[in-house]
Write an enzyme that holds these catalytic residues in place. Structure first.
Site, PDB file in Angstrom:
ATOM      1  N   ASP A  95       0.796  -1.254   0.035  1.00 20.92           N
ATOM      2  CA  ASP A  95       0.010  -0.112   0.108  1.00 20.92           C
ATOM      3  C   ASP A  95       0.803   1.249  -0.011  1.00 20.92           C
ATOM      4  O   ASP A  95       2.209   1.312   0.161  1.00 20.92           O
ATOM      5  CB  ASP A  95      -0.701   0.119   1.282  1.00 20.92           C
ATOM      6  CG  ASP A  95      -2.109  -0.762   1.092  1.00 20.92           C
ATOM      7  OD1 ASP A  95      -2.460  -1.282   0.309  1.00 20.92           O
ATOM      8  OD2 ASP A  95      -2.580  -1.352   2.148  1.00 20.92           O
ATOM      9  N   LYS A 104      -3.093   3.739  -2.609  1.00 22.17           N
ATOM     10  CA  LYS A 104      -3.903   4.543  -2.934  1.00 22.17           C
ATOM     11  C   LYS A 104      -3.136   6.034  -2.648  1.00 22.17           C
ATOM     12  O   LYS A 104      -2.928   6.268  -1.497  1.00 22.17           O
ATOM     13  CB  LYS A 104      -4.874   4.441  -1.913  1.00 22.17           C
ATOM     14  CG  LYS A 104      -5.650   3.174  -2.153  1.00 22.17           C
ATOM     15  CD  LYS A 104      -7.040   3.151  -1.324  1.00 22.17           C
ATOM     16  CE  LYS A 104      -7.593   1.761  -1.669  1.00 22.17           C
ATOM     17  NZ  LYS A 104      -7.691   0.842  -0.179  1.00 22.17           N
ATOM     18  N   MET A 138      -7.577   8.454   9.875  1.00 22.43           N
ATOM     19  CA  MET A 138      -8.304   9.074   8.817  1.00 22.43           C
ATOM     20  C   MET A 138      -9.083  10.269   9.049  1.00 22.43           C
ATOM     21  O   MET A 138     -10.071  10.654   8.458  1.00 22.43           O
ATOM     22  CB  MET A 138      -9.292   7.975   8.093  1.00 22.43           C
ATOM     23  CG  MET A 138      -8.424   6.856   7.727  1.00 22.43           C
ATOM     24  SD  MET A 138      -9.336   5.400   7.084  1.00 22.43           S
ATOM     25  CE  MET A 138      -9.978   4.721   8.171  1.00 22.43           C
TER      26      MET A 138
END
Ligand code: SAH
Length: 508
Positions: A39, A61, A175
């Site tokens: 990732d 991402k 997040m």
């Protein structure tokens, strides 16, 4: 290649960023893997642990790139299990803490693919710890809630915020950077006092770590001022009060510096460790690999014939290592080598000999071939000169001939033992490491610099350069590079000292 293989998939937590925070099991698996799928938040330096030929798949991402949808990642994993025996799915932090690892495990289980889960240190724990914040503390908090910043914005936003506002103790939000202002407002609306201490830690455990300390009422504004964005961990609760008192990292001399260390992995160990202990984020970039010599048979023969020389001359640490590795495949006992005198070039070489119980008789102050010959001459009276002495010179494939010529001039009988060759490192991996940029790059030998260029690599922008000494500096100059840092003595501690001095003059 597909079909037939029933591979296993390992969901491995890479930790929060500092590669030292990876588990032993995780590292072992990355080293063994036939395929690694990683990732965006996985420290790139870990990819350098992979064996040659390991398939690397970036499903990271990033805002500026097309993201690989989760379903596609699941499919890819199942596909990899049919192609590779050992697939490592490397995920930032812990694979089951907001990493969608649970979904991947479900997909694997449904497809009857065997899997293993290797937990990692979550940024939810490491982020606060690296900012001086213990998530629990007898006097402040005996409860810890880890939540996602995304969910706070869901339809049930208010009730969710109410629930969080009512929880006791420490709340750690992942997040949460994008919606920070909204979330802090929602929490206050739901009854959380605005003066509750709060902090945000961006890029925790890396050189780019930034900590903002404020309150629930002021954190969003303070973070904006500090230019803080994702990835960040947000901590809300009284434990934040301890941050100033328990800060332990940012004052280290190399804190905030990302340093790339070139040369071979084996030779870098000490330098990397010392730099990390001083607070730097270190990325290894092996520019060269030690490979067998072109003529393996000649090497084997030279080792078989090595006993009973009058002198053994070692001109590099690698030579010592390779020689003794081969020696013990033929002989069982060090005494079979006989009572040769020993000459060495460079303290690293002497160190390798010492490890094997061998002391050096002749070693020049400066690690240069000509100096070694001069030292032989200076000490000639002590050992009775070189005339008619048999000398075994253990060295690399590409070595200067000075030593052989000069020894022969002094009437020695010189046998050569070419113990290894050097080849360039993996350029693809090199590019990945350089992509992240750096404050400093170290070259601990001329060959490290030469191979860096041979690999087609370029220095990152605004990156300073550290050199091991005048010889390496000269090579760098020839390559058009001017080092800002140079070791006084040709040793790792001296290089580290010069780097520390540089850091005090170039604040982050
Ligand atoms: N599984 C991961 C979390 C994945 S979700 C873990 O256990 O850490 C991604 C979020 O993790 C980011 O938005 C950020 O909130 C947090 N994060 C991951 N690495 C971080 C780091 N080095 N510094 C700060 N936050 C980080």
């Amino acid at each position: 290649m597909s079909g037939g293989i029933q591979g296993k998939v390992h969901l491995v937590g890479a930790g929060p960023g500092d590669p030292g925070l990876m588990t032993l099991r995780g590292r072992e698996l990355v080293e063994q893997a036939d395929c690694v799928m990683y990732d965006a938040l996985v420290p790139r330096t870990m990819l350098g642990w992979c064996k040659t030929g390991c398939k690397l798949i970036d499903v990271g991402k990033r805002a500026d790139r097309h993201t690989v949808p989760q379903e596609k990642i699941n499919e890819l994993l199942i596909d990899c299990s049919k192609r590779y025996k050992c697939t490592v799915r490397l995920k930032g932090g812990d694979p089951y803490v907001f990493g969608r690892g649970g979904e991947e495990a479900e997909a694997l289980q449904a497809a009857k693919v065997e899997f293993e889960v290797v937990p990692g240190i979550s940024s939810a724990i490491a982020g606060p710890a690296y900012a001086g914040i213990p998530v629990t503390h007898r006097n402040y908090s005996s409860q810890l809630t880890i939540l996602s910043g995304h969910s706070a914005g869901d339809k049930e936003g208010i009730s969710y915020a109410t629930a969080i506002a009512k929880t006791l103790g420490t709340r750690v939000m992942l997040m949460g950077a994008a919606r920070l202002a909204d979330t802090m407002r929602e929490l206050q609306k739901a009854g959380l006092p605005g003066q509750t201490p709060a902090a945000a830690v961006q890029w925790a455990t890396t050189a780019k770590q930034v900590t903002v300390k404020a309150t629930v009422a002021t954190l969003a504004q303070a973070s904006k001022q500090a230019g803080l964005s994702a990835p960040a961990v947000v901590i809300v609760g009284d434990v934040v009060k301890l941050a100033d008192q328990l800060e332990w990292r940012q004052h280290l001399p190399l804190a905030g510096k990302r340093i790339i260390v070139t040369r071979t992995r084996e030779q870098n160990e000490t330098l990397c460790r010392m730099l990390r202990e001083l607070g730097a984020e270190v990325a290894e970039l092996p520019t060269l690999r030690i490979v067998p010599p072109a003529d393996k048979q000649a090497f084997a023969k030279a080792v078989v014939n090595s006993p009973h020389h009058d002198w053994l001359v070692f001109t590099s640490p690698n030579g010592v290592e390779r020689f003794f590795e081969a020696f013990y495949t033929v002989y069982k006992d060090l005494r079979e080598l006989g009572g040769a005198r020993i000459a060495a070039l460079g303290p690293g070489t002497a160190e390798q000999l010492k490890k094997r119980g061998l002391m050096v008789d002749v070693m020049p102050q400066k690690a240069v071939a000509e100096e070694l010959i001069a030292e032989f001459d200076r000490k000639a009276d002590e050992y009775g000169g070189l005339a008619h002495c048999t000398v075994l010179w253990v060295h690399a494939q590409k070595a200067r001939t000075v030593i052989r010529c000069e020894l022969e001039k002094r009437k020695a009988i010189v046998d050569e033992c070419i113990a290894y060759d050097v080849a360039p490192g993996n350029a693809d991996y090199g590019k990945i490491v350089l992509e992240e940029g750096a404050d400093l790059i170290t070259f601990a030998s001329s060959s490290a610099a030469v191979y860096f260029r041979q690999m087609g690599l370029e220095l990152p922008k605004r990156c300073h350069v550290a050199s091991m000494g005048p010889v390496t500096t000269e090579t760098l100059n020839k390559l058009g590079v001017k080092p800002q840092v140079e070791a006084e003595l040709h040793t790792i501690p001296s290089l580290v000292k010069a780097i520390t001095q540089w850091a005090t003059q170039s604040p982050s």
